[in-house]
Design a protein around this motif. Structure first.
Motif, short mmCIF file in Angstrom:
data_model
loop_
_atom_site.label_atom_id
_atom_site.label_comp_id
_atom_site.label_asym_id
_atom_site.label_seq_id
_atom_site.Cartn_x
_atom_site.Cartn_y
_atom_site.Cartn_z
N ASN A 274 0.83 -1.20 0.00
CA ASN A 274 0.00 0.00 0.00
C ASN A 274 0.86 1.26 0.00
O ASN A 274 2.09 1.18 -0.08
N GLY B 246 -8.78 8.28 0.52
CA GLY B 246 -8.76 6.87 0.20
C GLY B 246 -9.60 6.08 1.18
O GLY B 246 -10.34 6.65 1.99
N PRO B 247 -9.49 4.76 1.14
CA PRO B 247 -10.27 3.92 2.05
C PRO B 247 -9.87 4.15 3.50
O PRO B 247 -8.75 4.58 3.80
N MET B 248 -10.79 3.83 4.41
CA MET B 248 -10.57 4.12 5.82
C MET B 248 -9.31 3.48 6.40
O MET B 248 -8.59 4.13 7.18
N GLU C 146 -15.58 8.84 1.55
CA GLU C 146 -16.12 7.51 1.28
C GLU C 146 -17.34 7.19 2.14
O GLU C 146 -18.13 6.31 1.82
N HIS C 147 -17.55 7.93 3.23
CA HIS C 147 -18.68 7.66 4.12
C HIS C 147 -19.95 8.42 3.72
O HIS C 147 -20.98 8.25 4.34
#
Length: 257
Positions: free
Chosen positions: A169, A188-190, A213-214
């Motif tokens: 990552n 990005g993702p959590m 994203e939420h």
């Protein structure tokens, strides 16, 4: 100022499996700030709320916004079939963007993961930093927006399968390259954002993270995007904030993720 308007699709193409790149003609380009988003309305009138999609790029000269999005449901599936000349209803610009002044004269990391990569492009264009290091993470070798990003800074890649760049990552790419910065901007993702927050705290540097994203409705109506905060909100007197209206960008230390 939020404006709802009917506008026109200038172009659209699929740039990776299930990921689409659309240009929209709109005067909202003149006021767009990196990190903001727009709401895109499906034509299905049974769908009341717009779909929030981050702004990838703003072309103020020709009055156009670029959005890059992933098919995630019926609404975005509908958008993926739009073609040049089709009408499209949007609401914008929405949310609070990245604080550009925080990087002036400093070394900045611009970090994006998956569909959190698109807002890094407009940020890279607008950011006045001494050095811009762009670190982006993908699932595999289909590195969408890579060429665009390389015009504005040194790009380091990480892929989950190791097909391009560092295997792993974005944090693995930082470690492998022994990279350093004075300020971080990330989307990005959590799990990635949590790792960025920990890294920034360990290094003692500010980090500004986008929690988009939420979001669900994107306009503060559904209360589906509440995040715990360190400080008490002076309106509601509780430890929370709505990502869509108070964010989506927050200083990492201010939110509990």
């Amino acid at each position: 100022m939020k404006q709802k308007q009917s506008t026109t699709v200038l172009s659209q193409q699929e740039i990776a499996p299930g990921i689409f790149d659309m240009w929209i003609r709109t005067g909202l380009a003149a006021q767009a700030v990196p990190g903001q988003f727009i709401g895109v309305y499906p034509r299905d009138k049974s769908t009341l709320l717009p779909r929030p999609i981050s702004i990838c790029e703003a072309d103020r000269g020709r009055g156009a916004l670029r959005i890059v999005y992933r098919i995630a449901g019926a609404g975005t599936e509908e958008f993926s079939h739009y073609r040049q000349g089709d009408s499209i209803e949007i609401l914008g610009t929405l949310g609070n963007g990245f604080p550009l002044e925080a990087a002036k004269g400093k070394r900045a990391f611009l970090m994006g993961g998956g569909i959190g990569i698109p807002p890094m492009l407009e940020l890279a264009k607008c950011l006045e930093a001494e050095c811009k290091t762009i670190i982006v993470g993908y699932r595999d070798s289909r590195t969408f927006l890579r060429d665009d990003l390389e015009r504005y800074g040194k790009v380091y890649l990480a892929t989950e399968d190791g097909s391009v760049g560092t295997r792993g990552n974005v944090m693995d790419a930082i470690a492998e390259g022994a990279l350093e910065a004075d300020v971080i901007y990330a989307c990005g993702p959590m799990p990635m954002l949590r790792a960025v927050k920990v890294y920034a705290q360990e290094k003692g540097i500010p980090a500004y993270i986008s929690l988009e994203e939420h979001m669900a409705c994107g306009v503060g109506a559904c209360l589906g995007c509440v995040v715990k905060t360190r400080e008490v909100d002076h309106h509601s007197h509780v430890h929370n904030a709505r990502i869509c209206t108070d964010g989506p960008v927050f200083e990492a230390g201010e939110v509990q993720i």
